[in-house]
Design a protein around this motif. Structure first.
Motif, mmCIF file in Angstrom:
data_model
loop_
_atom_site.group_PDB
_atom_site.id
_atom_site.type_symbol
_atom_site.label_atom_id
_atom_site.label_comp_id
_atom_site.label_asym_id
_atom_site.label_seq_id
_atom_site.Cartn_x
_atom_site.Cartn_y
_atom_site.Cartn_z
ATOM 1 N N HIS A 1 -7.606 68.381 65.010
ATOM 2 C CA HIS A 1 -7.692 67.112 65.724
ATOM 3 C C HIS A 1 -6.564 66.929 66.743
ATOM 4 N N ARG A 2 -6.075 68.033 67.248
ATOM 5 C CA ARG A 2 -5.134 67.979 68.362
ATOM 6 C C ARG A 2 -5.942 67.913 69.656
ATOM 7 N N GLU A 3 -5.533 67.010 70.552
ATOM 8 C CA GLU A 3 -6.278 66.809 71.790
ATOM 9 C C GLU A 3 -6.202 68.047 72.683
ATOM 10 N N LEU A 4 -7.375 68.484 73.148
ATOM 11 C CA LEU A 4 -7.455 69.569 74.123
ATOM 12 C C LEU A 4 -7.601 69.010 75.535
ATOM 13 N N ALA A 5 -8.455 68.006 75.674
ATOM 14 C CA ALA A 5 -8.670 67.383 76.982
ATOM 15 C C ALA A 5 -9.420 66.082 76.779
ATOM 16 N N THR A 6 -9.191 65.153 77.694
ATOM 17 C CA THR A 6 -9.903 63.874 77.675
ATOM 18 C C THR A 6 -10.505 63.627 79.051
ATOM 19 N N PHE A 7 -11.781 63.301 79.071
ATOM 20 C CA PHE A 7 -12.505 63.018 80.311
ATOM 21 C C PHE A 7 -12.949 61.551 80.255
ATOM 22 N N THR A 8 -12.323 60.726 81.072
ATOM 23 C CA THR A 8 -12.588 59.286 81.030
ATOM 24 C C THR A 8 -13.463 58.882 82.207
ATOM 25 N N ARG A 9 -14.474 58.077 81.939
ATOM 26 C CA ARG A 9 -15.347 57.578 82.998
ATOM 27 C C ARG A 9 -15.193 56.074 83.143
ATOM 28 N N GLU A 10 -15.578 55.573 84.309
ATOM 29 C CA GLU A 10 -15.626 54.137 84.506
ATOM 30 C C GLU A 10 -16.740 53.570 83.623
ATOM 31 N N LEU A 11 -16.423 52.489 82.922
ATOM 32 C CA LEU A 11 -17.426 51.932 82.015
ATOM 33 C C LEU A 11 -18.612 51.338 82.760
ATOM 34 N N MET A 12 -18.399 50.861 83.993
ATOM 35 C CA MET A 12 -19.460 50.181 84.718
ATOM 36 C C MET A 12 -19.600 50.784 86.108
ATOM 37 N N THR A 13 -20.835 51.024 86.547
ATOM 38 C CA THR A 13 -21.089 51.509 87.890
ATOM 39 C C THR A 13 -21.236 50.317 88.837
ATOM 40 N N ALA B 1 -8.723 54.994 66.624
ATOM 41 C CA ALA B 1 -9.318 56.148 67.297
ATOM 42 C C ALA B 1 -9.671 55.777 68.727
ATOM 43 N N TRP B 2 -9.570 56.756 69.619
ATOM 44 C CA TRP B 2 -9.972 56.558 71.010
ATOM 45 C C TRP B 2 -11.437 56.161 71.069
ATOM 46 N N GLU B 3 -11.798 55.303 72.022
ATOM 47 C CA GLU B 3 -13.108 54.665 72.023
ATOM 48 C C GLU B 3 -14.254 55.559 72.490
ATOM 49 N N GLY B 4 -13.957 56.686 73.134
ATOM 50 C CA GLY B 4 -15.041 57.537 73.613
ATOM 51 C C GLY B 4 -15.575 58.467 72.543
ATOM 52 N N VAL B 5 -16.394 59.415 72.969
ATOM 53 C CA VAL B 5 -16.957 60.419 72.066
ATOM 54 C C VAL B 5 -15.903 61.484 71.785
ATOM 55 N N HIS B 6 -15.752 61.860 70.522
ATOM 56 C CA HIS B 6 -14.850 62.939 70.132
ATOM 57 C C HIS B 6 -15.682 64.168 69.797
ATOM 58 N N GLN B 7 -15.369 65.297 70.419
ATOM 59 C CA GLN B 7 -16.032 66.550 70.080
ATOM 60 C C GLN B 7 -15.016 67.490 69.446
ATOM 61 N N VAL B 8 -15.252 67.845 68.186
ATOM 62 C CA VAL B 8 -14.380 68.777 67.484
ATOM 63 C C VAL B 8 -14.830 70.195 67.831
ATOM 64 N N CYS B 9 -14.009 70.888 68.621
ATOM 65 C CA CYS B 9 -14.341 72.242 69.083
ATOM 66 C C CYS B 9 -13.760 73.250 68.101
ATOM 67 N N ASP B 10 -14.516 73.526 67.068
ATOM 68 C CA ASP B 10 -14.020 74.388 65.999
ATOM 69 C C ASP B 10 -15.167 75.254 65.497
ATOM 70 N N ALA B 11 -14.989 76.553 65.571
ATOM 71 C CA ALA B 11 -16.057 77.459 65.159
ATOM 72 C C ALA B 11 -16.362 77.344 63.669
ATOM 73 N N PRO C 1 -7.388 72.809 78.388
ATOM 74 C CA PRO C 1 -6.521 71.894 79.139
ATOM 75 C C PRO C 1 -6.441 72.228 80.630
ATOM 76 N N THR C 2 -6.467 73.520 80.967
ATOM 77 C CA THR C 2 -6.436 73.916 82.379
ATOM 78 C C THR C 2 -7.752 73.592 83.068
ATOM 79 N N LEU C 3 -8.867 73.940 82.422
ATOM 80 C CA LEU C 3 -10.178 73.666 83.005
ATOM 81 C C LEU C 3 -10.416 72.172 83.186
ATOM 82 N N ALA C 4 -9.832 71.379 82.307
ATOM 83 C CA ALA C 4 -10.046 69.930 82.367
ATOM 84 C C ALA C 4 -9.509 69.320 83.653
ATOM 85 N N ARG C 5 -8.576 69.995 84.297
ATOM 86 C CA ARG C 5 -8.027 69.474 85.549
ATOM 87 C C ARG C 5 -8.917 69.767 86.750
#
Length: 506
Positions: A90-102, A209-219, A379-383
């Motif tokens: 549960h260590r953060e790899l990357a966070t992608f935040t979107r505007e809640l409203m268009t 917990a952060w309000e967005g979707v959490h994806q656990v990237c674990d094989a 983390p690099t790709l997230a940028r």
């Protein structure tokens, strides 16, 4: 209306819809809006009570407005903040935040409880006298031997038998479709099958917990966490070999999975609503039409849930097929026009299923080496802006050039949706452009477009956008100019079927 009488209304029916889930009720509602008489056959009396789908995007939210429940749905949904990737610890790899409203006021990502949505859809259906929902009726067999109609043989709630007949049938009867099986239509396996545990919990305490979707990237144990409503939460975990849902039948047993999110919440405050095993698959029916019978929703395609497009695809099917059937039955198009349904929807649905499959594999696939690679590379790709657009942009691909999308239309707009903006309505208030367009095909044009530049075959309905007008009008004007066109023809499903130059007279 809803009927469970032993002798349902005898018709005549224009279309029989098999299945009263979201896709079935949606296509019936849209057909009813066109004045067609529809019978919906549903073997259950009530809405299935357990939650399943939990997400829809702004393109599908747009369809809910067309159905007539957009405003009501707003009270039953929660915008999602984006996506956070974490590793197995549960260590953060990357966070992608979107505007809640268009800008249109319609969120790009919307979390909801499927039973609540289905109740809204059914309540809305009761406002359509053209549509009859036959609850508690089981389809036994379809007779397709008549060249001009299809007969549905049904068992009624009291056990008696009855026949319904209509020119067309739409099968929205789920992944284990009876209709698809009876017609002998196979499926194309796109190569994905995983067993997952799906858990829904109600809790009135706030999680840390952060309000967005959490994806656990674990094989070893991939997982997903989402907040659905103020007090509703969803977890999905990949099951290991030998595990089943019975191993996690109560909150204490679930703690080993959900613990990182609820470590400070006592067991008695966590109410288990659902704990079930699902096998996620990626499949598409080999064909979506058999004469006068069409497949839609899960009967036509099933997808892994990683991009939240399962229910969305079914409502896209409903919108695409409904206006075309109405156009044919009202004599505006030839029956061959209905071939454009599969020609357009099947490639689109297949593309979205493949995206979900790839996303799942990227986030959860591989062994220890893949897990270490994600830790270093994500983390690099997230940028990367390209990666951010891929994960956050809710726009789906344009439709391929089916029979109704003119190939001479510029590629920048061919098969795409008209942007969703707000325009001044009849009383001056800002409303969604779809409310201005209504259920007709319309030419949307810049000022000064020469009528002679638009083919005679296109509809007479016309909407001119003012480049100096409201924010929505200015946006549409810029969009037309960026696409290097002066006008577009927008069909009732908001898809651009034709476009051309301004042709302004000097």
């Amino acid at each position: 209306m809803t009927s469970t009488d032993p002798c349902p209304p005898s018709g005549p029916w224009d279309v029989i819809v098999v299945g009263g889930g979201p896709a079935g009720v949606s296509v019936a509602t849209l057909l009813g809006q066109h004045g067609l008489r529809i019978a919906v056959i549903e073997r259950h009396h009530e809405v299935y009570p357990l939650p399943r789908a939990v997400h829809l995007d702004d393109e599908v939210y747009r369809i809910l407005y067309q159905l007539g429940i957009g405003e009501e749905f707003a009270a039953h949904t929660r915008p999602a903040s984006g996506l956070r990737l974490v590793d197995g610890c549960h260590r953060e790899l990357a966070t992608f935040t979107r505007e809640l409203m268009t800008a249109s006021g319609v969120p790009q990502a919307n979390m909801f409880d499927q039973p609540e949505l289905e109740r809204l859809l059914r309540d809305n259906l009761k406002r359509r006298p053209e549509v009859t929902l036959l609850g508690g009726h089981e389809l036994l067999h379809l007779d397709t031997t008549d060249a001009a109609s299809v007969t549905a043989h049904l068992r009624q709630p009291d056990g008696s038998l009855v026949d319904l007949r209509a020119p067309y049938v739409i099968a929205c009867d789920g992944a284990n479709s009876t209709v698809r099986s009876q017609l002998g239509i196979g499926s194309v396996d796109l190569g994905f099958e995983q067993r997952w545990l799906v858990v829904d919990i109600r809790c009135r305490l706030e999680f840390d917990a952060w309000e967005g979707v959490h994806q656990v990237c674990d094989a070893h144990r991939a997982g997903t966490y989402m907040r659905i409503r103020d007090d509703r939460y969803r977890w999905e975990f990949q099951l290991l070999e030998g595990e089943s849902a019975t191993d996690y039948a109560n909150i204490p047993a679930l703690r080993q999975l959900i613990g990182p999110w609820v470590r400070n919440v006592p067991d008695d405050r966590l109410i288990l609503l659902k704990c079930a095993e699902y096998t996620f698959r990626a499949r598409v029916a080999q064909r979506w039409r058999d004469g006068r019978v069409f497949l839609a929703g899960d009967a036509a395609h099933v997808t892994p849930p990683f991009i939240g497009q399962g229910l969305c695809a079914g409502l896209r099917d409903a919108q695409n097929l409904a206006w075309k059937l109405a156009s044919v039955m009202h004599g505006r198009d030839d029956p061959e026009f209905l071939d454009s349904y599969e020609a357009e929807r099947r490639p689109h649905a297949t593309t979205m299923i493949k995206r979900a499959k790839v996303m799942g594999q990227l986030m959860t696939g591989g062994g220890r080496i893949a897990t270490l690679a994600r830790r270093r590379l994500v983390p690099t790709l997230a940028r990367s802006r390209a990666v951010q657009r891929l994960l956050l942009d809710s726009r789906t691909p344009a439709l391929k050039a089916g029979p109704r999308v003119l190939r001479r239309t510029p590629g920048t707009v061919r098969g795409a949706l008209l942007p969703l903006v707000r325009l001044p309505g009849p009383d001056g208030d800002l409303v969604l452009v779809d409310q201005v367009l209504g259920d007709r095909a319309t030419v949307v044009a810049l000022p000064g477009v020469d009528l002679a530049a638009v083919p005679d075959a296109l509809p007479a309905a016309w909407l001119t956008v003012n480049p100096q007008g409201s924010e929505g009008e200015r946006y549409l004007a810029r969009w037309l100019r960026d696409a290097r066109v002066g006008w577009v023809r927008v069909d009732p499903d908001r898809v651009i079927a034709a476009a051309g130059p301004a042709g302004v007279a000097q």
